[in-house]
Design an enzyme around this catalytic site. Structure first.
Site, mmCIF file in Angstrom:
data_model
loop_
_atom_site.group_PDB
_atom_site.id
_atom_site.type_symbol
_atom_site.label_atom_id
_atom_site.label_comp_id
_atom_site.label_asym_id
_atom_site.label_seq_id
_atom_site.Cartn_x
_atom_site.Cartn_y
_atom_site.Cartn_z
ATOM 1 N N PRO A 248 36.603 47.499 49.052
ATOM 2 C CA PRO A 248 35.944 48.820 49.063
ATOM 3 C C PRO A 248 34.905 48.882 47.938
ATOM 4 C CG PRO A 248 38.212 48.999 48.264
ATOM 5 C CD PRO A 248 37.985 47.551 48.553
ATOM 6 N N ASP A 422 34.971 46.979 42.699
ATOM 7 C CA ASP A 422 36.066 47.078 43.670
ATOM 8 C C ASP A 422 36.848 48.347 43.332
ATOM 9 O OD1 ASP A 422 38.463 46.850 45.067
ATOM 10 O OD2 ASP A 422 38.544 44.662 44.851
ATOM 11 N N HIS A 423 36.767 49.318 44.220
ATOM 12 C CA HIS A 423 37.351 50.629 43.894
ATOM 13 C C HIS A 423 38.886 50.591 43.885
ATOM 14 C CE1 HIS A 423 37.125 54.707 42.906
ATOM 15 N NE2 HIS A 423 36.170 55.097 43.730
ATOM 16 N N ARG A 424 39.479 49.496 44.361
ATOM 17 C CA ARG A 424 40.946 49.388 44.263
ATOM 18 C C ARG A 424 41.363 49.152 42.823
ATOM 19 N NH1 ARG A 424 41.676 44.511 48.336
ATOM 20 N NH2 ARG A 424 39.955 43.849 47.010
ATOM 21 N N ILE A 426 38.844 49.488 39.993
ATOM 22 C CA ILE A 426 38.017 50.205 39.012
ATOM 23 C C ILE A 426 37.688 51.606 39.529
ATOM 24 C CG2 ILE A 426 35.733 50.193 37.930
ATOM 25 C CD1 ILE A 426 36.027 47.007 38.228
#
Ligand code: CAO
Length: 450
Positions: A248, A422-424, A426
């Protein structure tokens, strides 16, 4: 005690008679309530007729090609006590099932299961499913319908097979279970479905519910030249595709005042000209990024399942554009190197990359990558994260920006930065802080020493 029970065609809506196109059970089979028995088809729809109760099939009264209507006997089952008991929970489960959606097979006890063509079908009533929907899931571009029963359709969906690509061997080119099985076998042995694609769905995204990739005969519109992709393009393309689909991505765009840093760079270039060292903005970016990674360790990490692996080394990759495609050489232990060493190593690696002479080890072990398009142009862009890294910094071309200093507008050399993360791993706030911190370092490079 067991009794012989006739299972009949239930109410099938407005059809006088429909043709049996598939018989799914045989004498001796043990069936359960709700199990599909036959598929019937009218000129408008196909539907599966489920069993109203379970038991052992004693006789089958219909054949493919027969015409049936409401009340026609499909088969006889011997419904023993155990079979009837088995039927009860199945019914209860069906009754408790959520309301069916338009494109899903209708699940209801002893009612025909109709399958809708996406977008074209009316939502079936939850009380009494009507077989008004065209079964064929259609060519998703809407101009051609595949010919298959709901169970084949379901089977194909589970395997991520685009039915429009499967040649039907049944009556009127109907696609059967066996056709789907053979199609998958052939696709796997021909390597059409890569491992990555199989994980994410089918090779062309059919399992993701996407439209099939357009097949266009470009020669119809003008002259063309078909050129195979280079080896590097194929490898990097597959990696970029996986990373884009699996991660993501979010990109935080920022701008940094590098007026003072540019003056330093110009001075250093003059001083080191004779030594053959050339400084571009990238060497300074690498140095500043290392400092930011130290301050924000989750950017110097990789996801391993549910575990975040935080690295205590700083190997920085940089994207290099080569005649054969994109490669990412890695500068090892960038934290232990000064700007001069970084600039030298970077230009050596970039030359090797362009000459196609990078060894695999020179492209491995990266913690974080930088993609600089500053020498080319652009304002901002979205770099794709180089998995298993969790972030990448894009740098675009610096430009003179009029900045208000409280009294007047003054020109400041401004570098656009695009940090994809990577929004998982950060959060958006952390990304904004990372970029802002990078900005303070680049605006006043002395802070690196702190
Ligand atoms: N703003 C303005 N000018 C810039 C700049 C910036 N941000 N970055 C570099 N420049 C200038 C350099 O100073 C140099 O100027 P001179 O020719 O006057 O000396 C010129 O642009 C060319 O620089 P360069 O591109 O050769 O050198 P670099 O160190 O900046 O970059 C490399 C090296 C290998 C990263 C680069 O050549 C390259 O391949 N970039 C493409 C990366 C890429 O394709 N990224 C996309 C990947 S998809 O995410």
């Amino acid at each position: 005690m067991s009794t012989l029970v006739e299972i009949k065609v239930p109410d099938i809506g407005d059809f006088d008679s429909v043709e049996v196109i598939e018989v799914m059970v045989a004498v001796g089979d043990t069936i359960e309530a709700e199990q599909s028995l036959i598929t019937v088809e009218s000129d408008k729809a196909s539907m599966e007729i489920p069993a109203s109760q379970g038991g052992v099939v004693k006789s089958v009264k219909v054949n493919v090609g027969d015409k049936v209507k409401e009340g026609s006997v499909i088969l006889e089952v011997e419904a023993g006590a155990s079979a009837q008991a088995a039927a009860a929970p199945a019914k209860a489960e069906a009754a408790a099932a959520p309301e069916p959606k338009a494109a899903a097979a209708v699940e209801a006890p002893a009612a025909p299961k109709a399958e809708a063509a996406p977008a074209a079908a009316p939502a079936p009533s939850s009380e009494k499913p009507t077989p008004t929907a065209a079964l064929a899931p259609a060519d998703l571009s809407g101009n051609k319908l595949a010919h298959a029963s709901p169970s084949v359709r379901k089977f194909a969906r589970e395997l991520g097979v685009d039915l429009l690509k499967v040649k039907g061997s049944g009556a009127k080119h109907r696609v059967t279970h066996e056709d789907v099985r053979q199609f998958v076998k052939q696709a796997l042995s021909a390597g059409v479905v890569s491992q990555g694609a199989a994980a994410a769905g089918s090779a062309d995204g059919a399992a993701l519910g996407l439209l099939p990739w357009p097949k266009v005969d470009f020669t119809k519109f003008g002259p063309i030249e078909a050129k195979p992709l280079s080896r590097i393009k194929k490898i990097s393309g597959a990696n970029l595709h996986r990373n884009w689909v699996m991660i993501p991505h979010v990109t935080n765009n920022d701008e940094v005042d590098i007026t003072e840093l540019e003056a330093l760079r110009v001075t250093l270039n003059k001083e080191y000209e004779k030594a053959g060292v050339k400084f571009t903005m990238l060497a300074f970016l690498i140095k500043a990024v290392v400092a930011a990674l130290k301050k924000f360790p989750e950017f110097n990490a990789s996801l391993d399942g549910d575990t975040l692996v935080l690295k205590q080394y700083y190997h920085i990759g940089f994207a290099a554009d080569t005649p054969n495609g994109l490669v990412v050489p890695v500068i090892r232990d960038a934290d232990k190197k000064g700007i001069v060493e970084l600039a030298k190593e970077m230009s050596e690696l970039a030359k090797k990359a362009r000459d196609g002479k990078l060894s695999p080890s020179e492209m491995q072990g990266g913690c974080f990558s930088i993609s600089s398009l500053g020498g080319i142009g652009g304002t901002h862009f979205t770099p794709i994260i180089n998995a298993p890294e969790v972030a990448i910094l894009g740098a675009s071309r610096s430009y003179q920006k009029p900045v208000w200093d409280g009294k007047q507008f003054v020109p400041r050399l401004t570098l656009p930065l695009s940090l994809s993360y990577d929004h998982r791993v950060i959060d958006g706030a952390a990304a904004a802080r990372f970029n802002a911190y990078l900005g303070t370092l680049l605006a006043d490079f002395r802070r690196i020493a702190l």
